[in-house]
Design a protein around this motif. Structure first.
Motif, short mmCIF file in Angstrom:
data_model
loop_
_atom_site.label_atom_id
_atom_site.label_comp_id
_atom_site.label_asym_id
_atom_site.label_seq_id
_atom_site.Cartn_x
_atom_site.Cartn_y
_atom_site.Cartn_z
N HIS A 25 0.83 -1.19 0.00
CA HIS A 25 0.00 0.00 0.00
C HIS A 25 0.87 1.26 0.00
O HIS A 25 0.56 2.25 -0.65
CB HIS A 25 -0.92 -0.02 1.22
CG HIS A 25 -1.81 1.19 1.31
ND1 HIS A 25 -2.87 1.39 0.46
CD2 HIS A 25 -1.77 2.27 2.12
CE1 HIS A 25 -3.47 2.54 0.75
NE2 HIS A 25 -2.81 3.08 1.76
N SER A 28 1.90 2.88 -3.29
CA SER A 28 0.91 3.58 -4.10
C SER A 28 0.87 5.04 -3.67
O SER A 28 1.15 5.38 -2.52
CB SER A 28 -0.47 2.96 -3.93
OG SER A 28 -0.48 1.61 -4.34
N SER A 75 -0.32 6.60 -8.91
CA SER A 75 0.60 5.59 -9.43
C SER A 75 0.76 4.48 -8.40
O SER A 75 0.76 4.73 -7.20
CB SER A 75 1.96 6.23 -9.73
OG SER A 75 2.85 5.29 -10.27
N GLU A 76 0.89 3.25 -8.88
CA GLU A 76 1.14 2.11 -8.01
C GLU A 76 2.25 1.25 -8.60
O GLU A 76 2.23 0.92 -9.79
CB GLU A 76 -0.11 1.24 -7.85
CG GLU A 76 0.12 0.05 -6.92
CD GLU A 76 -1.08 -0.89 -6.83
OE1 GLU A 76 -1.05 -1.78 -5.98
OE2 GLU A 76 -2.03 -0.71 -7.62
N ARG A 83 4.27 -0.30 -13.52
CA ARG A 83 3.51 0.67 -12.73
C ARG A 83 2.15 0.86 -13.37
O ARG A 83 2.02 0.89 -14.60
CB ARG A 83 4.22 2.02 -12.65
CG ARG A 83 5.57 2.00 -11.98
CD ARG A 83 6.04 3.40 -11.63
NE ARG A 83 5.23 3.96 -10.54
CZ ARG A 83 5.50 3.77 -9.24
NH1 ARG A 83 6.53 3.01 -8.87
NH2 ARG A 83 4.75 4.33 -8.32
N ASN A 85 -0.76 3.67 -13.63
CA ASN A 85 -0.91 5.11 -13.45
C ASN A 85 -2.31 5.55 -13.87
O ASN A 85 -2.96 4.90 -14.69
CB ASN A 85 0.12 5.86 -14.31
CG ASN A 85 1.54 5.44 -14.04
OD1 ASN A 85 1.97 5.35 -12.90
ND2 ASN A 85 2.28 5.16 -15.11
#
Length: 358
Positions: A25, A28, A75-76, A83, A85
């Motif tokens: 988490h 992110s 973004s993650e 990634r 986005n």
């Protein structure tokens, strides 16, 4: 004891899982961003409803230098270099609090999700076209909302190519100085694959301060989901631009053609300089010559200069001045907001304003 040991092991496993989830988490992020820009605008002429000269104007306008907007960008990190986005961006007017500089919808500037990695980035949703990126990057005044190639662009095709609905695009990584972009936007009309269809490509090369950028755009009218501000004008667009950076000066030149169905077929030749005088002061200037290939008597020349003083990294005050001369049916204006279309003859204008990025 054996049962207690099992319980301890289970609890340890749960804690490890929670820690892993927490770490994922933490990778992110969601960012609120935007720009607030307002200016005082003066022009010696305005376009009246009957097409004639409506006289001088002096007014407060939104977005004198750059479009006012706010958005959410996220973004993650998916691991393995991947990634996810997204970007949701809305245009807003500081003059009246309404929508502005978009296609008229709430998130009318950008609304997309993407997957990015070493292969590049694949993006889906409302987004800018490769054609727009290319023109923006080679505009001598940074596509300012006053006295730049942005006014000529919107004069010709409104928001078409700026904000492309239902689009899928790909942007390549840099390979030996080359980068490429491609976009396809199906129109979404049942039984007619050509209605509202838009596509665009660009190829850019950069090396040692030199850059050359070529792009095209092809769009049809009749999209299934029309927008309040027209974004499906039927036109063919072509552009070729170059830039060269030497010290604190950037020189730019470009050729662009807008072939609009049932209207102008405009060639635009542009050139200019951007000079960073000090870390807090920049000046720039440019000239844009527009000529209608269908009728060469329709032409215009736009010239402008501007100066920016950075009060901080985020806040700048600016002043800009421009002059445009229209012949025939050409109607080039001076500003996106307040003076988009011009009248026959010579018009001069200026604005002063303040912009803040957040």
């Amino acid at each position: 004891m054996k049962k207690m040991g099992c319980e301890i092991a289970q609890r340890a496993a749960i804690l490890a899982l929670l820690a892993t989830c927490g770490a994922a988490h933490a990778q992110s992020s969601v960012t609120l961003y935007g720009a607030a820009d307002a200016a005082l605008l003066y022009t010696s002429k305005t376009l009246a409803e009957n097409g004639g000269n409506g006289g001088k104007q002096f007014s407060l306008v939104d977005s004198g230098l750059n479009s006012s907007r706010f958005g959410l960008r996220g973004s993650e990190d998916l691991g393995g270099g991947l990634r996810a986005n997204f970007d949701l961006e809305s245009g807003i007017s500081l003059a009246n609090g309404g929508f502005n500089d978009s296609n008229g919808n709430f998130f009318g500037r950008q609304a997309w999700i993407s997957l990015a990695g070493r292969f590049g980035e694949v993006k889906a949703g409302l987004q800018y076209s490769p054609f727009l990126y290319a023109i923006d990057e080679t505009d001598p005044r940074g596509f300012s909302d006053f006295g730049s190639g942005a006014i000529i662009y919107v004069d010709n095709v409104y928001a078409t190519g700026l904000f492309n609905s239902n689009a899928v695009s790909y942007a390549s990584p840099e390979i030996a100085g080359f980068t490429a972009r491609a976009m396809l936007a199906p129109g979404g009309v049942a039984g007619d694959f050509q209605a509202g269809r838009q596509y665009s490509f660009s190829l850019k090369y950069e090396h040692a301060g030199f850059a050359i950028n070529a792009a095209m755009y092809d769009g049809n009218s009749g999209a299934a989901q029309p927008t309040p501000v027209p974004s499906d004008i039927e036109f063919l667009g072509r552009t070729l631009g170059v830039s060269y950076t030497f010290g604190s000066v950037i020189a730019k030149a470009s050729f662009t053609n807008y072939k609009v169905a049932g209207s102008f077929n405009n060639n635009v030749i542009a050139g200019g300089l951007n000079y960073s005088v000090t870390p807090t002061v920049t000046v720039d200037g440019g000239v844009w010559w527009t000529s209608d290939r269908n009728q060469t008597g329709n032409n215009s020349i736009l010239g402008s200069i501007g100066a920016q003083y950075f009060l901080s990294k985020a806040t700048v005050v600016y002043a800009q001045a421009a002059i445009v001369h229209n012949n025939g049916k050409m109607d080039t204006g001076l500003a996106i907001n307040g003076a988009l279309f011009g009248v026959d003859g010579t018009t001069v204008g200026a604005n002063v304003g303040i912009r803040h990025f957040f």
